[in-house]
Design a protein around this motif. Structure first.
Motif, PDB file in Angstrom:
ATOM      1  N   MET A   1       0.849  -1.180   0.000  1.00  0.00           N
ATOM      2  CA  MET A   1       0.000   0.000   0.000  1.00  0.00           C
ATOM      3  C   MET A   1       0.884   1.230   0.000  1.00  0.00           C
ATOM      4  N   ARG A   2       0.485   2.174  -0.796  1.00  0.00           N
ATOM      5  CA  ARG A   2       1.183   3.450  -0.828  1.00  0.00           C
ATOM      6  C   ARG A   2       0.172   4.530  -0.484  1.00  0.00           C
ATOM      7  N   THR A   3       0.472   5.344   0.517  1.00  0.00           N
ATOM      8  CA  THR A   3      -0.511   6.314   0.995  1.00  0.00           C
ATOM      9  C   THR A   3      -0.567   7.589   0.168  1.00  0.00           C
ATOM     10  N   THR A   4       0.365   7.800  -0.723  1.00  0.00           N
ATOM     11  CA  THR A   4       0.289   8.904  -1.665  1.00  0.00           C
ATOM     12  C   THR A   4       0.396   8.295  -3.054  1.00  0.00           C
ATOM     13  N   GLY A   5      -0.744   7.937  -3.613  1.00  0.00           N
ATOM     14  CA  GLY A   5      -0.784   7.220  -4.879  1.00  0.00           C
ATOM     15  C   GLY A   5      -0.211   7.991  -6.051  1.00  0.00           C
ATOM     16  N   GLY A   6      -0.282   9.312  -6.000  1.00  0.00           N
ATOM     17  CA  GLY A   6       0.270  10.126  -7.067  1.00  0.00           C
ATOM     18  C   GLY A   6      -0.316   9.765  -8.423  1.00  0.00           C
ATOM     19  N   ALA A   7       0.533   9.743  -9.436  1.00  0.00           N
ATOM     20  CA  ALA A   7       0.089   9.497 -10.805  1.00  0.00           C
ATOM     21  C   ALA A   7       0.021   8.011 -11.149  1.00  0.00           C
ATOM     22  N   GLY A   8       0.291   7.144 -10.194  1.00  0.00           N
ATOM     23  CA  GLY A   8       0.153   5.710 -10.424  1.00  0.00           C
ATOM     24  C   GLY A   8       1.400   5.004 -10.922  1.00  0.00           C
ATOM     25  N   THR A   9       2.543   5.686 -10.914  1.00  0.00           N
ATOM     26  CA  THR A   9       3.778   5.089 -11.422  1.00  0.00           C
ATOM     27  C   THR A   9       4.152   3.839 -10.640  1.00  0.00           C
ATOM     28  N   THR A  10       4.054   3.872  -9.326  1.00  0.00           N
ATOM     29  CA  THR A  10       4.378   2.703  -8.522  1.00  0.00           C
ATOM     30  C   THR A  10       3.403   1.570  -8.788  1.00  0.00           C
ATOM     31  N   GLY A  11       2.143   1.899  -8.950  1.00  0.00           N
ATOM     32  CA  GLY A  11       1.139   0.886  -9.282  1.00  0.00           C
ATOM     33  C   GLY A  11       1.404   0.240 -10.624  1.00  0.00           C
ATOM     34  N   LEU A  12       1.782   1.026 -11.598  1.00  0.00           N
ATOM     35  CA  LEU A  12       2.093   0.511 -12.925  1.00  0.00           C
ATOM     36  C   LEU A  12       3.289  -0.441 -12.858  1.00  0.00           C
ATOM     37  N   ALA A  13       4.316  -0.060 -12.117  1.00  0.00           N
ATOM     38  CA  ALA A  13       5.485  -0.933 -11.944  1.00  0.00           C
ATOM     39  C   ALA A  13       5.085  -2.231 -11.252  1.00  0.00           C
ATOM     40  N   ALA A  14       4.259  -2.131 -10.221  1.00  0.00           N
ATOM     41  CA  ALA A  14       3.815  -3.328  -9.500  1.00  0.00           C
ATOM     42  C   ALA A  14       3.066  -4.276 -10.425  1.00  0.00           C
ATOM     43  N   LEU A  15       2.177  -3.737 -11.239  1.00  0.00           N
ATOM     44  CA  LEU A  15       1.412  -4.571 -12.161  1.00  0.00           C
ATOM     45  C   LEU A  15       2.325  -5.258 -13.183  1.00  0.00           C
ATOM     46  N   HIS A  16       3.315  -4.537 -13.672  1.00  0.00           N
ATOM     47  CA  HIS A  16       4.247  -5.125 -14.636  1.00  0.00           C
ATOM     48  C   HIS A  16       5.093  -6.228 -14.013  1.00  0.00           C
ATOM     49  N   LEU A  17       5.278  -6.155 -12.702  1.00  0.00           N
ATOM     50  CA  LEU A  17       6.052  -7.177 -11.985  1.00  0.00           C
ATOM     51  C   LEU A  17       5.176  -8.298 -11.436  1.00  0.00           C
ATOM     52  N   GLY A  18       3.880  -8.242 -11.739  1.00  0.00           N
ATOM     53  CA  GLY A  18       2.964  -9.276 -11.263  1.00  0.00           C
ATOM     54  C   GLY A  18       2.613  -9.144  -9.797  1.00  0.00           C
ATOM     55  N   ARG A  19       2.769  -7.950  -9.260  1.00  0.00           N
ATOM     56  CA  ARG A  19       2.470  -7.700  -7.850  1.00  0.00           C
ATOM     57  C   ARG A  19       1.135  -6.988  -7.718  1.00  0.00           C
ATOM     58  N   ARG A  20       0.570  -7.045  -6.531  1.00  0.00           N
ATOM     59  CA  ARG A  20      -0.655  -6.296  -6.251  1.00  0.00           C
ATOM     60  C   ARG A  20      -0.274  -4.913  -5.748  1.00  0.00           C
TER      61      ARG A  20
END
Length: 52
Positions: A1-20
């Motif tokens: 979980m990231r408490t400052t989601g921002g523009a979603g860059t971390t989420g995009l990286a997580a998805l590309h790595l097969g992570r939630r």
């Protein structure tokens, strides 16, 4: 979980790595930007489902 989601860059990286990913942001503008960036990579999500 990231408490400052921002523009979603971390989420995009997580998805590309097969992570939630769970991102939260108080700013509607950042939420909308992240949703638009992540939506094409989510299996069952379309931006119109939540008005984004």
């Amino acid at each position: 979980m990231r408490t400052t989601g921002g523009a979603g860059t971390t989420g995009l990286a997580a998805l590309h790595l097969g992570r939630r990913y769970l991102g939260v942001d108080i700013s509607p503008a950042f939420h909308d930007e992240a949703l638009h960036r992540l939506a094409p990579h989510l299996p069952h999500h379309t931006p119109s489902e939540d008005g984004g």
